[in-house]
Structures are given as structure tokens and as C-alpha cells.
Design an enzyme around this catalytic site. Structure first.
Site, PDB file in Angstrom:
ATOM      1  CE1 TYR A 145      -7.866  -5.515  23.777  1.00 45.40           C
ATOM      2  CE2 TYR A 145      -6.041  -4.984  25.239  1.00 45.40           C
ATOM      3  CZ  TYR A 145      -6.625  -4.937  23.987  1.00 45.40           C
ATOM      4  OH  TYR A 145      -5.961  -4.325  22.945  1.00 45.40           O
ATOM      5  CE  LYS A 149      -6.810  -7.596  21.243  1.00 42.24           C
ATOM      6  NZ  LYS A 149      -6.920  -7.602  19.762  1.00 42.24           N
TER       7      LYS A 149
END
Length: 256
Positions: A145, A149
């Protein structure tokens, strides 16, 4: 009302709930025509029916053509909001890494590839990327993640610096904790880091619209993130030591 979005054709991906649904509702309230996209067709339809929008369910990477047709031929605003909160470390399965990369980064790239030529020809368009404070900082316990991101933020930056003089507006939304299913799914790491200051999805939508009015690229629904980001850049080793303390605190808590 925000003049820039009145009667605009808007697409919001991942809009069956959470931040996406809040964005869809706010755009509709501001007078935009909204396509609601979500993998879950039932949730997409429910939000679309609520706001007088158009449900176009399915994979966010493949929504542009149908959404454009549904809006009468043009997309003025695209909200790349769909995302996956993949936890794990470097040892996470490669399929986990691949999914995070595909949804959190490549879906944005594919959308821009479809939209930018038309926007350049018309001299205007708006790309909204729901990133996360993890894209500016990081998130413990969630390497796929955090890394993807960072990639989503970098791509939004690149779009902005490349096309802003040709009428393309770009906004990167970077909240910390938001009270959504994604926060619930983040487990003990989210409880430690994100839950104490979590805000409502509607607060994220409000921050975006303030940013649109002020023509601001970086949207920080948690204003304190600006200070964290500055500290990370100015004194990276000190910042990493602080994050490592948080990591150890989390490890000690999960070991009990």
C-alpha cells in the site's frame, strides 16, 4: 456552488461507499452530472439512484469509454478514487504486490492515457487522485500500500507539472485515517496510527472542494500532515527513527 464543476461530466471510481460515495454526492450537490463506478454493481446503483447519477459498474481501469458515452461524449472531471489497502511486508505474495500496483497506480495511468488527449484538445480537464498520507509519508505494516501510494502521488505530480499550462488541473488528496471499511480492514496498525484522528468521508470531500476553489494541487484533509511531510524532508533520519518507534510500539502491542 463551485462554478468549476457546475454541469461538469464527472466520473468517480470506487464510489459505492466511503470517500468515493462522499465525492459523488458532493459533486452532484454542486450541480455536476456524475457517473458512479464501483466493482459492486449494487452499491454503484444505490449511490447513483440517491444522487440522480448514472451507475457504470466494473473495473475502474476500463470505465472511461462507457462513462464518456453516459455523459454525452465528454468527461470533464475524473476522480481516480478506487484503491486497495494491501498490507504485508516485502514477503507479501507477488500477486498482492501486482494487484496493489495495478489498482493504485496503473488504473490512474490508464485513465490519464484515455483522457489527456481530449483535455489537451479542449484546453481543460480535471484529474483528482485519491492518494493517502501514506503516499507522502508511509504506513507501518503495509508495504504494498505505502509503495504504490507513493507511486500514485508521483504520477499525479507528473501530470500536474507536465500539463498545467495546457489547462489540465490535478489534485492529489492525501488524508490520514478516514472512517471507512478500508480503515476497519487495516487492523491493529490502523487502530494505532489512523483511528485516533480519523475523519468522516464528507470531510475529505469538503477539503477537495476547498482545494478546487483555491486551485491547490495537494489536498490535506488532515492539515497536520503538512508538518509531518516537512519534517520527513528536512530531517529524514530523525523522522525514520520516530516511525521506527511507532513500528516497535505496534509490534509490542500485537505480541501481547
Amino acid at each position: 456552488m463551485v462554478q468549476a464543476v457546475q454541469d461538469a461530466g464527472v466520473v468517480v471510481t470506487g464510489a459505492g461507499g466511503g470517500i468515493g460515495a462522499a465525492l459523488a454526492r458532493r459533486f452532484a450537490a454542486e450541480g455536476a452530472r456524475v457517473v458512479v463506478n464501483d466493482l459492486d454493481a449494487g452499491r454503484a446503483k444505490a449511490v447513483a439512484d440517491e444522487i440522480g447519477g448514472i451507475a457504470v459498474p466494473g473495473d475502474a481501469s476500463a470505465v472511461i469509454t462507457e462513462a464518456r458515452d453516459a455523459l454525452g461524449g465528454t468527461v470533464d472531471v475524473y476522480c481516480a478514487n478506487a484503491g486497495v489497502a494491501s498490507g504485508g511486508s516485502e514477503a507479501a505474495d507477488e500477486a498482492v504486490w501486482a494487484l496493489a500496483w495495478d489498482v493504485n497506480v496503473m488504473a490512474h495511468v490508464r485513465a490519464a492515457h484515455e483522457l489527456i488527449p481530449d483535455w489537451l484538445e479542449r484546453g481543460h480537464g480535471r484529474f483528482v487522485s485519491t492518494v493517502s498520507a501514506a503516499g507522502l509519508l508511509t504506513m507501518i505494516g503495509a508495504a504494498p500500500y505505502s509503495v504504490t501510494k507513493h507511486g500514485a502521488y508521483a504520477f499525479a505530480e507528473w501530470l500536474s507539472l507536465t500539463y498545467r499550462h495546457r489547462g489540465v488541473k490535478v489534485h492529489a488528496i492525501c488524508p490520514q485515517g478516514v472512517r471507512t471499511d478500508m480503515l476497519t480492514a487495516s487492523g491493529s496498525a490502523g487502530e494505532l496510527v489512523l483511528a485516533p484522528t480519523a475523519i468522516a468521508p464528507e470531510d475529505v470531500a469538503e477539503a477537495l472542494f476547498e482545494g478546487i476553489e483555491k486551485d491547490r494541487f495537494l489536498i490535506l484533509p488532515h492539515p497536520e500532515v503538512a508538518g509531518y511531510y516537512q519534517a520527513r524532508a528536512a530531517e529524514p533520519d530523525r523522522w525514520l527513527r520516530g516511525m521506527n518507534r511507532l513500528q516497535r510500539q505496534w509490534e509490542e502491542g500485537t505480541a501481547r
